[in-house]
Write a protein that holds these residues in place. Structure first.
Motif, PDB file in Angstrom:
ATOM      1  N   SER A   1      -1.182   3.403  -4.404  1.00  0.00           N
ATOM      2  CA  SER A   1      -2.246   4.414  -3.126  1.00  0.00           C
ATOM      3  C   SER A   1      -3.179   4.046  -2.511  1.00  0.00           C
ATOM      4  CB  SER A   1      -3.701   4.911  -4.672  1.00  0.00           C
ATOM      5  OG  SER A   1      -2.812   5.976  -5.163  1.00  0.00           O
ATOM      6  N   GLU A   2      -3.394   2.032  -2.321  1.00  0.00           N
ATOM      7  CA  GLU A   2      -4.260   0.942  -1.891  1.00  0.00           C
ATOM      8  C   GLU A   2      -3.315   1.273  -0.430  1.00  0.00           C
ATOM      9  OE1 GLU A   2      -3.373   0.645  -5.046  1.00  0.00           O
ATOM     10  OE2 GLU A   2      -5.632   0.875  -6.231  1.00  0.00           O
ATOM     11  N   VAL A   3      -2.383   1.356  -0.678  1.00  0.00           N
ATOM     12  CA  VAL A   3      -1.519   1.517   0.862  1.00  0.00           C
ATOM     13  C   VAL A   3      -1.692   2.630   1.594  1.00  0.00           C
ATOM     14  CG1 VAL A   3       1.048   0.720   1.918  1.00  0.00           C
ATOM     15  CG2 VAL A   3      -0.056  -0.568   0.020  1.00  0.00           C
ATOM     16  N   LEU A   4      -1.456   3.485   0.636  1.00  0.00           N
ATOM     17  CA  LEU A   4      -1.578   4.923   1.585  1.00  0.00           C
ATOM     18  C   LEU A   4      -3.172   5.025   1.999  1.00  0.00           C
ATOM     19  CD1 LEU A   4      -0.267   7.337   2.573  1.00  0.00           C
ATOM     20  CD2 LEU A   4      -0.888   8.325  -0.249  1.00  0.00           C
ATOM     21  N   LEU A   5      -3.753   4.300   1.279  1.00  0.00           N
ATOM     22  CA  LEU A   5      -4.759   4.357   1.363  1.00  0.00           C
ATOM     23  C   LEU A   5      -5.459   4.380   3.134  1.00  0.00           C
ATOM     24  CD1 LEU A   5      -8.333   6.341   1.500  1.00  0.00           C
ATOM     25  CD2 LEU A   5      -8.741   3.700  -0.094  1.00  0.00           C
TER      26      LEU A   5
ATOM     27  N   LYS B   1      -3.154   3.718   5.202  1.00  0.00           N
ATOM     28  CA  LYS B   1      -2.349   3.891   6.277  1.00  0.00           C
ATOM     29  C   LYS B   1      -3.232   5.112   6.937  1.00  0.00           C
ATOM     30  CE  LYS B   1       2.467   2.596   5.135  1.00  0.00           C
ATOM     31  NZ  LYS B   1       2.196   1.588   6.448  1.00  0.00           N
ATOM     32  N   ILE B   2      -4.260   5.825   5.450  1.00  0.00           N
ATOM     33  CA  ILE B   2      -4.334   6.243   6.105  1.00  0.00           C
ATOM     34  C   ILE B   2      -5.393   6.323   7.309  1.00  0.00           C
ATOM     35  CG2 ILE B   2      -5.982   9.064   5.626  1.00  0.00           C
ATOM     36  CD1 ILE B   2      -4.091   8.608   3.292  1.00  0.00           C
ATOM     37  N   GLN B   3      -6.569   5.386   6.700  1.00  0.00           N
ATOM     38  CA  GLN B   3      -7.926   4.722   7.303  1.00  0.00           C
ATOM     39  C   GLN B   3      -6.811   4.154   8.573  1.00  0.00           C
ATOM     40  OE1 GLN B   3      -9.245   2.510   4.280  1.00  0.00           O
ATOM     41  NE2 GLN B   3     -10.984   4.050   3.359  1.00  0.00           N
ATOM     42  N   ALA B   4      -6.776   3.420   8.570  1.00  0.00           N
ATOM     43  CA  ALA B   4      -5.877   2.829   9.838  1.00  0.00           C
ATOM     44  C   ALA B   4      -5.792   4.281  11.510  1.00  0.00           C
ATOM     45  CB  ALA B   4      -4.379   1.956  10.192  1.00  0.00           C
ATOM     46  N   THR B   5      -5.077   5.071  10.676  1.00  0.00           N
ATOM     47  CA  THR B   5      -4.751   6.073  11.742  1.00  0.00           C
ATOM     48  C   THR B   5      -5.672   7.276  11.749  1.00  0.00           C
ATOM     49  OG1 THR B   5      -2.446   6.756  10.651  1.00  0.00           O
ATOM     50  CG2 THR B   5      -3.533   8.240  11.867  1.00  0.00           C
ATOM     51  N   LEU B   6      -6.558   7.316  11.232  1.00  0.00           N
ATOM     52  CA  LEU B   6      -8.301   7.930  11.584  1.00  0.00           C
ATOM     53  C   LEU B   6      -9.131   6.990  12.483  1.00  0.00           C
ATOM     54  CD1 LEU B   6      -9.041   9.013   7.829  1.00  0.00           C
ATOM     55  CD2 LEU B   6      -7.654  10.766   9.589  1.00  0.00           C
ATOM     56  N   ARG B   7      -8.911   5.815  12.121  1.00  0.00           N
ATOM     57  CA  ARG B   7      -9.153   4.892  12.958  1.00  0.00           C
ATOM     58  C   ARG B   7      -9.061   5.070  14.785  1.00  0.00           C
ATOM     59  NH1 ARG B   7     -10.166   1.618   9.098  1.00  0.00           N
ATOM     60  NH2 ARG B   7      -7.964   0.348   9.340  1.00  0.00           N
TER      61      ARG B   7
END
Length: 227
Positions: free
Chosen positions: A106-110, A112-118
């Protein structure tokens, strides 16, 4: 700004786990009400990012990725147990931003999500290019309206009038206000021209089954209603 994540995942346990984790980080999470029509729920939710499984009921994730990409540039991350390189290649070719294999941390997915959103939203909030009205999708970039696979190509004036009325959905817009907005947008019209444009717009909407969706309020103006 609270980021909205739209998760298209038919495994209830995985969906709930992701939802709980993301909400701890202040994200708003939703999913499709029906896997028969994921696109409508996507449009209604207006998410900032989509997480998409490949193996889904009715249609697979590739199908829904294509449908979403036809309307929006919102980032899409595939989440799937399929590990064949061709699946990953196909996902990227269809416009996915990333591909995460199950099982996952979950930490890896999170991260990736945060990097994409930024990356996507660091220079201001993205606005939607689509308006939904009575089940129809109004494409603000292409200047057209689509419903049940049918499309109506509108002139600039017709499209402008439609978007003004739909923005004020279920509220009357006076003829004077419409003319003023058209003039302000350098579309020089008079009262007769407005009548002609509204008539033509209604005729094109009728081909989509929406001919009764714009009403004339005598002495007041026009209103785009919810059918």
């Amino acid at each position: 700004m609270e980021m909205k994540i739209f998760i298209v995942e038919d495994d209830t346990a995985i969906f709930q786990s992701l939802k709980e984790n993301f909400e701890k980080w202040g994200m708003q999470v939703s999913g499709p009400k029906s896997f028969q029509d994921v696109l409508s729920d996507f449009i209604n939710e207006e998410p900032h990012l989509v997480i998409m499984d490949i193996q889904l009921p009715v249609y697979d994730g590739f199908h829904w990725c294509r449908e979403i990409r036809s309307l929006s540039k919102v980032p899409i991350i595939f989440l799937s147990s399929r590990d064949h390189p061709l699946d990953m290649v196909m996902a990227m070719q269809m416009g996915a931003d990333d591909y995460v294999q199950k099982p996952f941390h979950s930490e890896v997915l999170l991260a990736k999500i945060q990097a994409t959103l930024r990356r996507v939203y660091s220079y201001g909030e993205e606005t939607s290019d689509i308006l939904e009205w009575n089940g129809a999708m109004i494409d603000l970039k292409r200047g057209m309206i689509r419903l049940d696979g049918k499309e109506a190509e509108l002139t600039k004036n017709e499209f402008f009038i439609l978007t003004v009325l739909v923005d004020a959905k279920d509220k009357i817009v006076s003829r004077d206000e419409l003319i003023r907005k058209l003039w302000d947008d350098e579309r020089f019209v008079n009262d007769n021209t407005l009548t002609v444009n509204v008539t033509r717009l209604r005729q094109k909407l009728a081909n989509l089954g929406l001919g009764e969706a714009i009403l004339t309020k005598k002495g007041l103006g026009y209103v785009a209603i919810t059918l």
